[in-house]
Design a protein around this motif. Structure first.
Motif, short mmCIF file in Angstrom:
data_model
loop_
_atom_site.label_atom_id
_atom_site.label_comp_id
_atom_site.label_asym_id
_atom_site.label_seq_id
_atom_site.Cartn_x
_atom_site.Cartn_y
_atom_site.Cartn_z
N SER A 173 48.03 38.15 51.26
CA SER A 173 48.78 38.44 50.03
C SER A 173 48.59 37.35 48.98
CB SER A 173 50.27 38.61 50.34
OG SER A 173 50.79 37.47 51.00
N ASN A 174 48.17 36.15 49.41
CA ASN A 174 48.03 35.06 48.42
C ASN A 174 46.75 35.20 47.58
OD1 ASN A 174 46.21 34.35 50.42
ND2 ASN A 174 46.86 32.22 50.55
N THR A 175 45.97 36.26 47.81
CA THR A 175 44.85 36.53 46.91
C THR A 175 45.31 37.31 45.67
OG1 THR A 175 44.30 38.62 48.02
CG2 THR A 175 43.21 36.63 48.83
N ILE A 176 46.53 37.80 45.68
CA ILE A 176 47.07 38.55 44.55
C ILE A 176 47.51 37.57 43.46
CG2 ILE A 176 48.84 40.18 43.79
CD1 ILE A 176 46.82 41.36 45.77
N VAL A 177 47.06 37.79 42.25
CA VAL A 177 47.44 36.91 41.13
C VAL A 177 48.96 36.96 40.96
CG1 VAL A 177 47.20 36.49 38.67
CG2 VAL A 177 45.23 37.29 39.98
N GLY A 178 49.60 35.79 40.99
CA GLY A 178 51.05 35.72 40.88
C GLY A 178 51.76 36.18 42.13
N PHE A 179 51.14 35.95 43.31
CA PHE A 179 51.68 36.45 44.58
C PHE A 179 53.12 36.02 44.84
CE2 PHE A 179 49.90 32.31 45.65
CZ PHE A 179 50.83 31.78 46.55
N GLU A 180 53.49 34.85 44.29
CA GLU A 180 54.83 34.35 44.54
C GLU A 180 55.93 35.21 43.91
OE1 GLU A 180 53.14 32.31 40.89
OE2 GLU A 180 52.44 32.82 42.91
N ASN A 181 55.52 36.12 43.03
CA ASN A 181 56.50 36.96 42.33
C ASN A 181 56.68 38.34 42.96
OD1 ASN A 181 56.85 34.97 40.25
ND2 ASN A 181 54.91 35.65 39.35
N GLN B 58 42.15 38.56 43.58
CA GLN B 58 41.05 37.73 43.12
C GLN B 58 40.38 37.09 44.33
OE1 GLN B 58 42.49 34.39 40.82
NE2 GLN B 58 44.23 34.06 42.19
N PHE B 59 39.17 36.60 44.14
CA PHE B 59 38.51 35.81 45.16
C PHE B 59 39.07 34.39 45.11
CE2 PHE B 59 35.57 39.28 45.08
CZ PHE B 59 35.01 39.31 46.35
N ILE B 60 39.40 33.85 46.27
CA ILE B 60 39.87 32.48 46.36
C ILE B 60 39.06 31.77 47.43
CG2 ILE B 60 42.20 33.09 45.57
CD1 ILE B 60 43.16 32.82 48.45
N CYS C 144 34.22 30.97 42.78
CA CYS C 144 35.20 32.06 42.69
C CYS C 144 35.44 32.45 41.24
CB CYS C 144 36.52 31.66 43.35
SG CYS C 144 36.45 31.62 45.15
N ASP C 145 35.48 31.47 40.35
CA ASP C 145 35.68 31.76 38.93
C ASP C 145 34.58 32.69 38.41
OD1 ASP C 145 37.96 30.23 38.85
OD2 ASP C 145 37.00 28.48 37.96
N LYS C 146 33.34 32.44 38.84
CA LYS C 146 32.22 33.28 38.41
C LYS C 146 32.36 34.70 38.94
CE LYS C 146 28.72 29.62 38.02
NZ LYS C 146 27.40 29.14 38.52
N ILE C 147 32.76 34.83 40.21
CA ILE C 147 32.91 36.17 40.79
C ILE C 147 34.04 36.92 40.10
CG2 ILE C 147 33.25 37.49 42.91
CD1 ILE C 147 32.46 34.94 44.44
N ASN C 148 35.17 36.24 39.92
CA ASN C 148 36.34 36.90 39.32
C ASN C 148 36.08 37.34 37.89
OD1 ASN C 148 37.94 36.63 41.66
ND2 ASN C 148 38.56 34.57 41.09
N ALA C 149 35.20 36.62 37.20
CA ALA C 149 34.88 36.97 35.82
C ALA C 149 34.14 38.30 35.72
CB ALA C 149 34.06 35.86 35.17
N THR D 77 38.42 37.67 49.42
CA THR D 77 39.47 38.44 48.78
C THR D 77 40.03 39.44 49.76
OG1 THR D 77 40.06 39.65 46.75
CG2 THR D 77 38.02 40.30 47.86
N THR D 78 41.10 40.11 49.36
CA THR D 78 41.71 41.15 50.19
C THR D 78 41.29 42.52 49.67
OG1 THR D 78 43.63 39.73 50.60
CG2 THR D 78 43.90 42.08 51.02
N PRO D 79 40.61 43.32 50.48
CA PRO D 79 40.20 44.66 50.04
C PRO D 79 41.39 45.61 49.99
CG PRO D 79 39.66 44.36 52.34
CD PRO D 79 40.21 43.04 51.87
#
Length: 406
Positions: free
Chosen positions: A346-354, A221-223, A191-196, A246-248
């Protein structure tokens, strides 16, 4: 079996000391359920409740009850939903349903009842989203096993399916917990490679006719593998899992896609089907078997016609290498790439808890009462990623990871 139960309790659900646990299961493997309950207690559970289900009873209800009765949520059931939404128990679901177990049921009646019932139950499930640990795993039933191995006797078929479940769930080694630690790490690195890459969209192409472009959410992001609740408790929601997903972005899907495996939904199979999208919405579909059921899924609610997931799984995944069609989405979705109609994560969103539910909707996370995965990963599947800068980057070549992502 004990190692598998421990894997579900400690890695899948990751039960913490003092937590409540709710297990739902069919009547097929009561001894394994007892083993799992024991492992939940050993992991620290304060109490464990098992809720038994049976396809045969569901089918009888669909035959004799009215839509109104099927859709009813009695006071005590709603109070239980409210209690769970407040106390956030760890939930474990064991799948074992016969893929053909609901054949002959009144599908129209069940669909209408489901849509009406969800209007009451969904707000409670929404309150639990990203706030509790959950895990879905599987155990064999005679009906499911005989569907895969029709020439085998019942006991032999069940034994063979047990072996496949343990193998593909990475539960057949000496130390499955450690094996999963390394598996989760490998998925995270992918996932790190894809997100980069900074992808803005994905373009799918296959010789079977698939030609689809899907837009991605800028903050998504991809998780893969283990996930986290808003308060930082990790869990693995699916055993097995081989996907990076990820979520499209809602409203950004154009073209046509062909499924490469049957879809088992509600105890029936949809086979040889395709879906065409315009402005993100499924506007047409076709199937050689159960097209009517596919159409009912797409029209389940307003969000069911939009995509909620793009998942990348190499064609040579451990599940696909078995050469078995499982007729069960938990396994078949981990055999190759898949998409999902309906609810986005929704947990694919960076900082989803916010963020709030309205924030997610504004970003383009689709909402629906359903989330239905279907497999599109043909052996020749090509996926081209388009970056935010407009650069084109191969993501999949011939059904598996492009060279730069291996």
């Amino acid at each position: 079996m004990k190692n598998y139960a421990k894997l579900i309790a400690r890695v899948g659900a990751n039960i913490q000391k003092g937590q409540r646990v709710v297990i739902t299961a069919q009547l097929d493997q009561p001894q394994f359920v007892c083993t799992l309950v024991e492992e939940c207690y050993l992991a620290g559970a304060a109490d464990v409740r098992v809720e038994w289900q049976d396809q045969r009873l569901e089918k009888l209800a669909s035959r004799f009850e009215t839509v109104k009765e099927l859709a009813s949520v009695p006071y005590w059931q709603e109070q239980k939903l409210a209690y769970n939404a407040e106390t956030l128990p760890v939930t474990i679901k064991l799948l074992s349903a016969d893929p053909d177990g609901m054949r002959g049921a009144d599908r129209e009646k069940l669909t209408l009842a489901s849509m009406a019932k969800l209007a009451i139950t969904k707000p409670y499930s929404d309150r639990m989203t990203n706030r509790h640990q959950w895990c879905v795993a599987a155990v064999p039933s005679v009906g499911w096993a005989k569907k895969i191995f029709p020439e085998e006797r019942a006991n032999s078929a069940v034994e063979r399916l047990w072996e496949l479940i343990l193998e593909t769930s990475r539960a057949d080694g000496k130390d499955p917990l450690t094996d999963w630690m390394w598996h989760n790490r490998a998925l995270r690195d992918k996932c790190d490679k894809i997100n980069a890459l900074g992808l803005a969209s994905l373009e799918y192409r296959s010789a079977n006719g698939t030609n689809l472009k899907v837009g991605l959410i800028e903050k998504a992001q991809f998780i893969a593998g283990k996930k986290s609740t808003v308060d930082g408790k990790y869990f693995n929601p699916n055993i097995p899992t081989e996907e990076c997903f990820t979520t499209p972005k809602r409203g950004q899907a154009e073209g046509i896609v062909y499924a490469v495996k049957p879809l088992s939904y509600g105890g029936e199979l949809i086979e040889d089907f395709w879906i065409r999208f315009e402005e993100g919405k499924a506007v047409a579909c076709g199937a050689k078997k159960n097209q009517e059921l596919l159409e009912k899924i797409i029209h389940m609610d307003e969000g069911a016609a939009y995509l909620g997931e793009c998942a990348l799984v190499p064609y040579d995944s451990p599940v696909n290498r078995t050469g078995i069609l499982f007729y069960n989405t938990l396994f078949d979705e981990n055999a190759c790439c898949h998409l999902a109609l309906g609810r986005g994560y929704s947990n694919t969103i960076v900082g989803f808890e916010n963020y709030t539910k309205s924030d997610f909707a504004e970003m383009g996370v689709n909402d629906s009462s359903v989330h239905v995965d279907f497999m599109v990963g043909a052996e020749d599947l090509q996926i081209m990623g388009v970056t935010k800068k407009g650069e084109r980057v191969p993501v999949f070549e011939n059904g598996t990871w492009a060279a730069a992502l291996r």
